[in-house]
Design a protein around this motif. Structure first.
Motif, short mmCIF file in Angstrom:
data_model
loop_
_atom_site.label_atom_id
_atom_site.label_comp_id
_atom_site.label_asym_id
_atom_site.label_seq_id
_atom_site.Cartn_x
_atom_site.Cartn_y
_atom_site.Cartn_z
N SER A 93 0.81 -1.08 -0.02
CA SER A 93 -0.07 -0.08 0.01
C SER A 93 0.97 1.07 0.07
N PRO A 94 1.29 1.72 -1.27
CA PRO A 94 2.26 2.99 -1.31
C PRO A 94 1.40 4.03 -0.57
N GLU A 95 0.25 4.08 -0.57
CA GLU A 95 -0.37 5.30 0.10
C GLU A 95 -0.23 5.66 1.73
N ASP A 96 0.21 4.26 2.21
CA ASP A 96 0.76 4.10 3.77
C ASP A 96 1.98 4.43 3.86
N VAL A 97 2.76 4.88 2.91
CA VAL A 97 4.30 5.02 3.15
C VAL A 97 4.46 6.50 2.59
N TRP A 98 5.40 7.05 3.62
CA TRP A 98 6.08 8.47 3.27
C TRP A 98 7.28 8.31 2.94
N ILE A 99 7.74 9.16 1.79
CA ILE A 99 9.28 9.19 1.49
C ILE A 99 10.03 10.15 2.00
N SER A 100 11.07 10.15 2.45
CA SER A 100 11.77 11.47 2.73
C SER A 100 13.20 11.32 2.23
N THR A 101 13.76 12.45 1.76
CA THR A 101 15.13 12.51 0.97
C THR A 101 15.87 13.41 1.78
N THR A 102 17.12 13.24 1.92
CA THR A 102 18.19 14.22 2.06
C THR A 102 19.28 13.92 1.51
N ASP A 103 20.50 14.39 1.79
CA ASP A 103 21.79 14.16 1.03
C ASP A 103 23.01 13.92 2.14
N GLY A 104 23.84 13.24 1.41
CA GLY A 104 25.21 12.80 2.28
C GLY A 104 26.16 14.04 3.03
N ASP A 105 25.69 15.21 2.48
CA ASP A 105 26.64 16.38 2.70
C ASP A 105 25.55 17.28 3.93
N ASN A 158 11.27 26.65 -2.63
CA ASN A 158 12.16 26.05 -3.57
C ASN A 158 12.37 24.43 -3.01
N VAL A 159 12.59 23.91 -4.28
CA VAL A 159 12.53 22.21 -4.04
C VAL A 159 14.13 22.07 -3.83
N HIS A 160 14.41 21.31 -2.72
CA HIS A 160 15.66 20.84 -2.37
C HIS A 160 15.52 19.03 -2.10
N GLY A 161 16.27 18.42 -2.72
CA GLY A 161 16.16 17.09 -2.60
C GLY A 161 16.76 16.76 -1.22
N ALA A 162 17.51 17.59 -0.44
CA ALA A 162 18.02 17.34 0.86
C ALA A 162 17.11 17.66 2.05
N ASN A 163 15.70 18.31 1.45
CA ASN A 163 14.85 18.36 2.52
C ASN A 163 13.54 18.29 1.94
N LEU A 164 13.04 17.03 1.61
CA LEU A 164 11.89 16.72 0.60
C LEU A 164 11.22 15.55 1.31
N GLY A 165 9.85 15.82 1.18
CA GLY A 165 9.20 14.42 1.53
C GLY A 165 7.89 14.37 0.87
N LEU A 166 7.40 13.46 0.57
CA LEU A 166 6.12 12.97 -0.29
C LEU A 166 5.49 11.73 0.07
N ARG A 167 4.26 11.49 -0.23
CA ARG A 167 3.67 10.13 -0.35
C ARG A 167 4.06 9.31 -1.27
N ALA A 168 3.93 7.95 -0.91
CA ALA A 168 4.62 7.13 -2.05
C ALA A 168 3.63 6.92 -3.19
N ASP A 169 2.54 6.87 -3.08
CA ASP A 169 1.49 7.01 -4.30
C ASP A 169 1.62 8.36 -4.98
N VAL A 170 2.04 9.29 -4.66
CA VAL A 170 1.94 10.48 -5.41
C VAL A 170 3.58 10.34 -6.15
N TYR A 171 4.38 10.01 -5.45
CA TYR A 171 5.72 9.72 -6.04
C TYR A 171 5.71 8.72 -7.28
N LEU A 172 4.83 7.69 -7.20
CA LEU A 172 4.63 6.83 -8.20
C LEU A 172 3.68 7.51 -9.41
#
Length: 236
Positions: A93-105, A158-172
């Motif tokens: 159930s992707p709608e139950d998953v939240w994706i968060s991204t940041t960066d190694g630096d 602004n959009v930053h991959g270092a501080n981004l989150g979204l629902r997995a179903d939206v992502y797909l």
């Protein structure tokens, strides 16, 4: 992660970040532990995607309680996408998953994930967080300029991959991260907006990222920091 359970999938792409990776993963570990306390029952998993690393990044990542994935794409969009795919595998159930991204630096604040989950509970499909350079890497003039041009409570969105989150179903539905060596985050959010996603900007839990002038992507945050420095210093 168990299929059907509320879950958070955290993805950290890394290319030769040995100098900064310990700080990144120490902060991320603290944020994950905080989320488990504030949101009991939510399962949190993190993967560090080691993309063509030739330094000690792999050894450092494996010393922390995160999953690691080694690839040789030399492409941040590919790294983010493969990391997400690795964590989503087997989830029903992707709608139950939240994706968060940041960066190694980058260093996330302790309430980073819990804040995103609270915004999700309030109706956000996508959360755009703010990023600021590490002031220790900047001149006093540059740091003061940054503070003056980024007033609290007024996130620019602004959009930053270092501080981004979204629902997995939206992502797909948005087509996932593309194989781009820069702006893969911007293109993903653009596609999510086109699909009607509710996008929320916040500066509530700002991520600190390296203030270096030369980054891992040609037009990434480091290029912005460098251009700002040159403008302030009157270079060129």
């Amino acid at each position: 992660m168990t299929p059907g359970s509320p879950a958070v999938a955290v993805v950290v792409p890394v290319h030769n970040e040995a100098e900064l990776l310990d700080d990144c993963l120490a902060a991320l570990t603290a944020a994950i532990e905080h989320t488990r306390r504030t949101h009991p029952g939510v399962l949190v998993s993190a993967v560090v995607v080691l993309d063509a690393c030739t330094d000690a990044s792999a050894r450092i990542a494996r010393s922390w309680p995160v999953r690691t994935l080694s690839i040789d794409a030399r492409n941040v969009g590919t790294a983010r996408r493969q990391g997400v795919a690795a964590l989503l595998a087997g989830l029903a159930s992707p709608e139950d998953v939240w994706i968060s991204t940041t960066d190694g630096d980058s260093v996330v604040p302790v309430a980073w994930l819990s804040h995103q989950l609270d915004l999700r509970a309030a109706g956000a499909d996508v959360v755009l967080g703010t990023v600021r350079p590490d002031f220790a890497d900047l001149t006093v003039e540059h740091a003061e300029h940054w503070l003056q041009t980024h007033p609290r409570g007024h996130p620019a969105g602004n959009v930053h991959g270092a501080n981004l989150g979204l629902r997995a179903d939206v992502y797909l539905a948005a087509g996932e991260f593309a194989d781009l060596d820069q702006h893969e985050d911007v293109e993903l959010v653009r596609a999510a907006r086109a699909h009607g996603a509710r996008v929320v900007a916040t500066d509530g839990n700002e991520v600190i990222t390296s203030g270096r002038f030369w980054g891992r992507t040609p037009g990434g945050y480091a290029a912005f920091v460098r251009a700002t420095h040159e403008r302030i210093a009157g270079v060129g």
